[in-house]
Every structure is written in structure tokens, then in C-alpha cells.
Design a protein around this motif. Sequence first.
Motif, PDB file in Angstrom:
ATOM      1  N   ASP A 166       0.888  -1.150   0.123  1.00 58.02           N
ATOM      2  CA  ASP A 166      -0.069  -0.088  -0.058  1.00 58.02           C
ATOM      3  C   ASP A 166       0.869   1.261  -0.033  1.00 58.02           C
ATOM      4  N   GLU A 167       0.261   2.226  -0.302  1.00 64.06           N
ATOM      5  CA  GLU A 167       1.098   3.606  -0.542  1.00 64.06           C
ATOM      6  C   GLU A 167       1.206   4.016   0.988  1.00 64.06           C
ATOM      7  N   LYS A 168       2.472   4.392   1.134  1.00 66.53           N
ATOM      8  CA  LYS A 168       3.249   4.839   2.491  1.00 66.53           C
ATOM      9  C   LYS A 168       2.443   6.293   2.824  1.00 66.53           C
ATOM     10  N   ILE A 169       1.929   6.249   4.031  1.00 65.57           N
ATOM     11  CA  ILE A 169       1.401   7.355   4.468  1.00 65.57           C
ATOM     12  C   ILE A 169       2.303   8.187   5.514  1.00 65.57           C
ATOM     13  N   VAL A 170       3.063   7.477   6.405  1.00 62.56           N
ATOM     14  CA  VAL A 170       3.726   8.082   7.488  1.00 62.56           C
ATOM     15  C   VAL A 170       5.308   7.927   7.244  1.00 62.56           C
ATOM     16  N   PHE A 171       5.870   8.785   7.400  1.00 63.15           N
ATOM     17  CA  PHE A 171       7.451   8.839   6.981  1.00 63.15           C
ATOM     18  C   PHE A 171       8.285   9.038   8.321  1.00 63.15           C
ATOM     19  N   SER A 172       9.486   8.414   8.593  1.00 65.07           N
ATOM     20  CA  SER A 172      10.367   8.510   9.631  1.00 65.07           C
ATOM     21  C   SER A 172      11.498   9.208   9.338  1.00 65.07           C
ATOM     22  N   LEU A 200      19.783  19.921   2.201  1.00 62.78           N
ATOM     23  CA  LEU A 200      18.266  19.441   1.927  1.00 62.78           C
ATOM     24  C   LEU A 200      17.883  18.304   2.441  1.00 62.78           C
ATOM     25  N   LYS A 201      16.961  18.168   2.808  1.00 70.67           N
ATOM     26  CA  LYS A 201      16.370  16.763   3.482  1.00 70.67           C
ATOM     27  C   LYS A 201      15.180  16.400   2.837  1.00 70.67           C
ATOM     28  N   TRP A 202      15.168  15.622   2.002  1.00 70.25           N
ATOM     29  CA  TRP A 202      13.903  15.085   1.424  1.00 70.25           C
ATOM     30  C   TRP A 202      13.208  14.163   2.608  1.00 70.25           C
ATOM     31  N   ILE A 203      11.945  14.853   2.911  1.00 65.68           N
ATOM     32  CA  ILE A 203      11.378  14.208   4.212  1.00 65.68           C
ATOM     33  C   ILE A 203      10.188  13.290   3.693  1.00 65.68           C
ATOM     34  N   VAL A 204       9.990  13.462   2.344  1.00 66.71           N
ATOM     35  CA  VAL A 204       8.860  12.314   1.792  1.00 66.71           C
ATOM     36  C   VAL A 204       9.894  11.609   0.691  1.00 66.71           C
ATOM     37  N   PRO A 205      10.306  10.451   0.900  1.00 67.85           N
ATOM     38  CA  PRO A 205      11.174   9.987  -0.206  1.00 67.85           C
ATOM     39  C   PRO A 205      10.339   9.846  -1.402  1.00 67.85           C
ATOM     40  N   ASN A 206      10.991   9.908  -2.618  1.00 70.96           N
ATOM     41  CA  ASN A 206      10.497   9.708  -3.809  1.00 70.96           C
ATOM     42  C   ASN A 206       9.404  10.752  -4.297  1.00 70.96           C
ATOM     43  N   ALA A 207       9.467  11.853  -3.375  1.00 74.29           N
ATOM     44  CA  ALA A 207       8.190  12.825  -3.541  1.00 74.29           C
ATOM     45  C   ALA A 207       8.323  13.446  -4.881  1.00 74.29           C
ATOM     46  N   GLN A 208       9.494  13.290  -5.746  1.00 75.59           N
ATOM     47  CA  GLN A 208       9.516  13.913  -7.021  1.00 75.59           C
ATOM     48  C   GLN A 208       8.401  13.361  -8.086  1.00 75.59           C
ATOM     49  N   LYS A 209       7.845  12.143  -7.688  1.00 75.19           N
ATOM     50  CA  LYS A 209       6.922  11.482  -8.454  1.00 75.19           C
ATOM     51  C   LYS A 209       5.546  11.876  -8.169  1.00 75.19           C
ATOM     52  N   ASN A 210       5.296  12.819  -7.207  1.00 73.16           N
ATOM     53  CA  ASN A 210       4.186  13.229  -6.671  1.00 73.16           C
ATOM     54  C   ASN A 210       3.847  14.624  -7.171  1.00 73.16           C
ATOM     55  N   LEU A 211       2.709  15.382  -6.942  1.00 76.56           N
ATOM     56  CA  LEU A 211       1.988  16.490  -7.389  1.00 76.56           C
ATOM     57  C   LEU A 211       3.072  17.621  -6.624  1.00 76.56           C
TER      58      LEU A 211
END
Length: 179
Positions: free
Chosen positions: A67-73, A89-100
Motif C-alpha cells: 500500500d501507499e506509504k502515508i507516514v515517514f520517519s 536539503l532533506k527530502w522528508i518524503v522519499p521519492n516525492a518528485q513523482k508526486n504533485l
Amino acid sequence: MKIGEKIKRLRIKNSLTQEELADRSELTKGFISQVERDLTSPSIATLVDILDGLGTNLKDFFNDIEDEKIVFSKEDAFISENSDYGYNLKWIVPNAQKNLMEPILIELEAEGRTKEDSPHEGEEFGYVISGSINLHIGSEIYIVRKGESFYFKANANHYISNRGKTIARIIWVSTPPSF
């Protein structure tokens, strides 16, 4: 796996109503409703028709178990340092570049700054967690302090700088992703 719940998630993800999915699948809206609530189970042939209407197939439907991950540590984050400019720079949501949108945490050292970003489609939002920054948009400079936020259309060159004597921490959200 609850097939009905997954079909409903895919239908909503594809911005379809039950009636639209029913039309695409040559079924009734009532039947789609019952399947989504797991009140009835479709035959394999009917499931194939529903999945065709959702733009997927049996293999992809059942292989997509995670399932799509909702919470990130903090362990999920990816950090990039730029000592020349004085920021992390800290990407706090991994692979967010694929999102909006792409949320990041920026830590600007005293006298640090980010690289200048050229105009692009989309918008930028930031919230200053600690310190104070200068927001440069075109030829304008805005001072943004701890607890304040900014929001702008990215139609001019832009970057942030830290003229303070302490580290500034900023949550920055870009849409579409640009970092």
C-alpha cells in the motif's frame, strides 16, 4: 487483500464515479457498489472487465500488494549537503518528485543561501521553523521570520538566503517537484 476496497481506491484515484466505472465495465452501478463494499465477489471475467475500466490488469492489480506509504520517519529521509552554498536539503518524503508536490526541509547555515531557481510552472510554499531568511523573488527581497510562511507563483527567479548568525530551518513545498 480486500478486493472491493482496492477497486474503490483505484476508482477514486482515477476520478471515476461508480456509475462511470459501471458503464466502462458494462455492469450496473449497484453491482460496483456491492463489490466495493465486499458484499459480493466478481467472477474472474467480471473482475477483468472492472480492471480494464480502471486501466489496469489482473497481474498489476495483484502484484501491487504494498500500500501507499502515508507516514515517514527520519530514517526514510534523504539528505544532500552543499557546502559551497552552506545548506542541507532533506527530502522528508522519499521519492516525492513523482508526486504533485515535493516537501523538503532546508537548513541554511549563517550567510548560506540556496541555488537560484529559474521561473517554472507551479507554486512554492515555505514555513520558517527557526531563524530568519530573506526570500528573493526576481528583484524583490522579503524577510521571513520564525513562525512565518510564504507562498508564491514560481514565475520569476527565486532563492532564499540566511543573513542571520544562526542556522535557519525551513519547510519548503514545491509544486510541481523541482528539487
